[in-house]
Design an enzyme around this catalytic site. Structure first.
Site, PDB file in Angstrom:
ATOM      1  N   HIS A   1     115.032  24.823 131.966  1.00 43.53           N
ATOM      2  CA  HIS A   1     115.553  25.994 131.250  1.00 43.53           C
ATOM      3  C   HIS A   1     115.785  27.225 132.116  1.00 43.53           C
ATOM      4  O   HIS A   1     116.397  28.185 131.672  1.00 43.53           O
ATOM      5  CB  HIS A   1     114.639  26.370 130.081  1.00 43.53           C
ATOM      6  CG  HIS A   1     113.412  27.111 130.497  1.00 43.53           C
ATOM      7  ND1 HIS A   1     112.253  26.465 130.822  1.00 43.53           N
ATOM      8  CD2 HIS A   1     113.167  28.437 130.666  1.00 43.53           C
ATOM      9  CE1 HIS A   1     111.349  27.357 131.159  1.00 43.53           C
ATOM     10  NE2 HIS A   1     111.869  28.563 131.083  1.00 43.53           N
TER      11      HIS A   1
HETATM   12  C1  UD1 Z   1     112.418  33.146 128.655  1.00 44.79           C
HETATM   13  C2  UD1 Z   1     111.659  33.809 129.816  1.00 44.79           C
HETATM   14  C3  UD1 Z   1     111.108  32.740 130.740  1.00 44.79           C
HETATM   15  C4  UD1 Z   1     110.257  31.749 129.969  1.00 44.79           C
HETATM   16  C5  UD1 Z   1     111.085  31.175 128.800  1.00 44.79           C
HETATM   17  C6  UD1 Z   1     110.215  30.225 127.983  1.00 44.79           C
HETATM   18  C7  UD1 Z   1     112.600  36.013 130.435  1.00 44.79           C
HETATM   19  C8  UD1 Z   1     113.334  36.767 131.465  1.00 44.79           C
HETATM   20  N1  UD1 Z   1     112.534  34.679 130.597  1.00 44.79           N
HETATM   21  O1  UD1 Z   1     113.513  32.453 129.228  1.00 44.79           O
HETATM   22  O2  UD1 Z   1     110.316  33.344 131.726  1.00 44.79           O
HETATM   23  O3  UD1 Z   1     109.861  30.698 130.821  1.00 44.79           O
HETATM   24  O4  UD1 Z   1     111.539  32.240 127.977  1.00 44.79           O
HETATM   25  O5  UD1 Z   1     110.875  29.498 127.051  1.00 44.79           O
HETATM   26  O6  UD1 Z   1     112.085  36.602 129.520  1.00 44.79           O
HETATM   27  N2  UD1 Z   1     118.355  30.983 123.155  1.00 44.79           N
HETATM   28  C9  UD1 Z   1     118.584  30.332 121.972  1.00 44.79           C
HETATM   29  N3  UD1 Z   1     117.615  30.391 121.006  1.00 44.79           N
HETATM   30  C10 UD1 Z   1     116.451  31.064 121.170  1.00 44.79           C
HETATM   31  C11 UD1 Z   1     116.239  31.748 122.385  1.00 44.79           C
HETATM   32  C12 UD1 Z   1     117.192  31.690 123.360  1.00 44.79           C
HETATM   33  O7  UD1 Z   1     119.612  29.696 121.778  1.00 44.79           O
HETATM   34  O8  UD1 Z   1     115.607  31.065 120.249  1.00 44.79           O
HETATM   35  C13 UD1 Z   1     119.384  30.893 124.235  1.00 44.79           C
HETATM   36  C14 UD1 Z   1     120.376  32.014 124.244  1.00 44.79           C
HETATM   37  O9  UD1 Z   1     121.586  31.519 124.668  1.00 44.79           O
HETATM   38  C15 UD1 Z   1     119.817  32.940 125.313  1.00 44.79           C
HETATM   39  C16 UD1 Z   1     119.239  31.958 126.300  1.00 44.79           C
HETATM   40  O10 UD1 Z   1     118.729  30.906 125.474  1.00 44.79           O
HETATM   41  O11 UD1 Z   1     120.767  33.782 125.843  1.00 44.79           O
HETATM   42  C17 UD1 Z   1     118.171  32.490 127.174  1.00 44.79           C
HETATM   43  O12 UD1 Z   1     117.112  33.041 126.395  1.00 44.79           O
HETATM   44  P1  UD1 Z   1     116.152  34.183 127.008  1.00 44.79           P
HETATM   45  O13 UD1 Z   1     115.127  34.545 126.031  1.00 44.79           O
HETATM   46  O14 UD1 Z   1     116.981  35.272 127.565  1.00 44.79           O
HETATM   47  O15 UD1 Z   1     115.500  33.457 128.258  1.00 44.79           O
HETATM   48  P2  UD1 Z   1     114.778  32.039 128.366  1.00 44.79           P
HETATM   49  O16 UD1 Z   1     115.603  31.163 129.231  1.00 44.79           O
HETATM   50  O17 UD1 Z   1     114.358  31.495 127.054  1.00 44.79           O
END
Ligand code: UD1
Length: 383
Positions: free
Chosen positions: A221
């Site tokens: 991820h």
């Molecule tokens: C975040 C943390 C990471 C952690 C991970 C655990 C930061 C910078 N990163 O990364 O350190 O290891 O969580 O899971 O805070 N999305 C969905 N549904 C959701 C959440 C996210 O579809 O419920 C998708 C969206 O496209 C979003 C992308 O995932 O833009 C990234 O989500 P984000 O929360 O920004 O970072 P993670 O990769 O989840």
């Protein structure tokens, strides 16, 4: 004596899991002394990324959800700071608990520190020494705004000492004179607690047509692995060839961002080949009980998740780490895990090495599984 009011801030999946260890410790040992209010930033919002963990882990429902959703780093963090600040002003807690290194962590730290609410940082001191990772910035900045720092490892304490933090600070802990402790890993508390209770093992494996120790568990991820097409393809190709060579199934519970990025790859032939491979089992993001079951029964773990690297160790499984650096250097130094980044050849090589190796050792690196109780007692005595 009036109870101390603590606000716990969570937002991303692993923070919800970590928070359950503290909520459990408060419920069992400190009900009379601590009142906990949970704030969810809404960084993770899909059912399988958030709600399922509250249900499974028996954590009290958040009193507030800021519903920030996804967005650019600055935009997402800014919305969280605004929402958290408003809640802190209203609730006037005695302290704020923050976990790890996500955007929810840094937002909580900025909001609380500016209005002089002491911060308790759990998972302090971890460093990858790669500031291109958003998590590295988040964790360093949060440590330096905290009054009480809890490091899961001795290496974490050494890292903090190099940055000027001192052990055994006299008197109450403040932002200018913080206290730090080596307390062991809060995730070990959870893995021990839920690992013992977990009894869905056979059912889950049967439903996925898996045999214990005859499959490989993989998660991907990190933005560096998902958002750079070459890296993502390098990893997926390595999985395909590993599957062919070992004839083991590969189980891949997919973060929504990774699923999206795979579907958007330009080489749609490759995408179809990967997605339709009957031996690559793609699942929605797994709940905590399911991931524990999959970890306990796997032959090997391949991951870029910080949490899974350690859980691999807790359940005595070797691990290929799809990153250039790790904050959990101990497991690499002890020969239980190999760092490969997204390099196709390195991944294949690491898989072969770890599958052939049979002299692993598992010394106690992450404490005794009682970090939650220790942390609560120090919050009461030090703040
Ligand atoms: C975040 C943390 C990471 C952690 C991970 C655990 C930061 C910078 N990163 O990364 O350190 O290891 O969580 O899971 O805070 N999305 C969905 N549904 C959701 C959440 C996210 O579809 O419920 C998708 C969206 O496209 C979003 C992308 O995932 O833009 C990234 O989500 P984000 O929360 O920004 O970072 P993670 O990769 O989840």
């Amino acid at each position: 004596m009036s109870r101390k009011k603590i606000i716990t801030i969570v937002g991303a999946r692993p923070q919800i899991i970590k928070a359950s260890a503290i909520s459990r410790a408060i419920g069992l040992f400190f009900k009379e002394e601590i009142e906990e209010i949970i704030v969810h930033t809404g960084q993770h919002y899909d059912q399988n990324m958030s709600q399922i963990f509250f249900e499974e882990l028996g954590i009290p429902k958040p009193s507030y959800n800021i519903n920030v959703g996804s967005g650019r780093h600055g935009q997402q963090t800014a919305k969280m700071i605004d929402g958290i600040e408003e809640i802190l002003i209203k609730e006037k807690p005695d302290s704020v608990i923050l976990y790890g290194d996500t955007n929810s962590t840094i937002a909580g730290a900025l909001a609380a520190s500016k209005i002089h609410i002491p911060i308790v940082h759990i998972e302090a001191g971890l460093r990858s020494f790669n500031k291109k990772m958003p998590e590295e910035i988040n964790r360093i900045a949060c440590d330096h705004m905290s009054s009480l720092l809890f490091s899961p490892t001795k290496q974490g304490i050494k890292n903090l000492q190099k940055e000027g933090f001192k052990l055994k600070q006299e008197g109450k802990a403040t932002m200018d004179a913080p206290n730090m402790y080596h307390c062991g890993d809060i995730m070990l508390d959870n893995s021990m607690y839920f690992g013992e209770r977990e009894n869905r093992g056979n059912q889950l494996l049967t439903s996925l047509k898996l045999e214990a120790n005859k499959y490989i568990l993989c998660t991907i991820h990190r933005d560096s692995n998902t958002d750079i097409e070459l890296n993502l393809i390098g990893i997926l190709e390595a999985l395909l060839s590993c599957q062919e060579e070992t004839q083991m199934k590969i189980v891949l519970p997919l973060h929504p961002r990774t699923r999206g990025k795979i579907e958007q790859l330009r080489d749609q032939n490759f995408v179809n080949l990967f997605i339709n491979n009957p031996n690559i089992i793609i699942l929605p993001p797994a709940g905590f009980n399911d991931i524990i079951t999959l970890e306990k029964n796997t032959k090997l773990i391949i991951t870029d998740s910080g949490g899974l690297q350690k859980e691999a160790y807790f359940f005595e499984k070797p691990c290929v780490i799809l990153r250039e650096q790790t904050e959990w250097v101990e497991i690499v130094d002890n020969g239980n895990a190999i760092l490969t980044g997204a390099d196709n050849a390195k991944i294949k090589n690491a898989i072969s090495l770890l599958l052939a190796k049979n002299d692993f050792t598992y010394p106690t690196l992450f404490g005794d599984g009682k970090a939650g109780k220790f942390i609560c007692s120090k919050i009461l005595s030090d703040l």
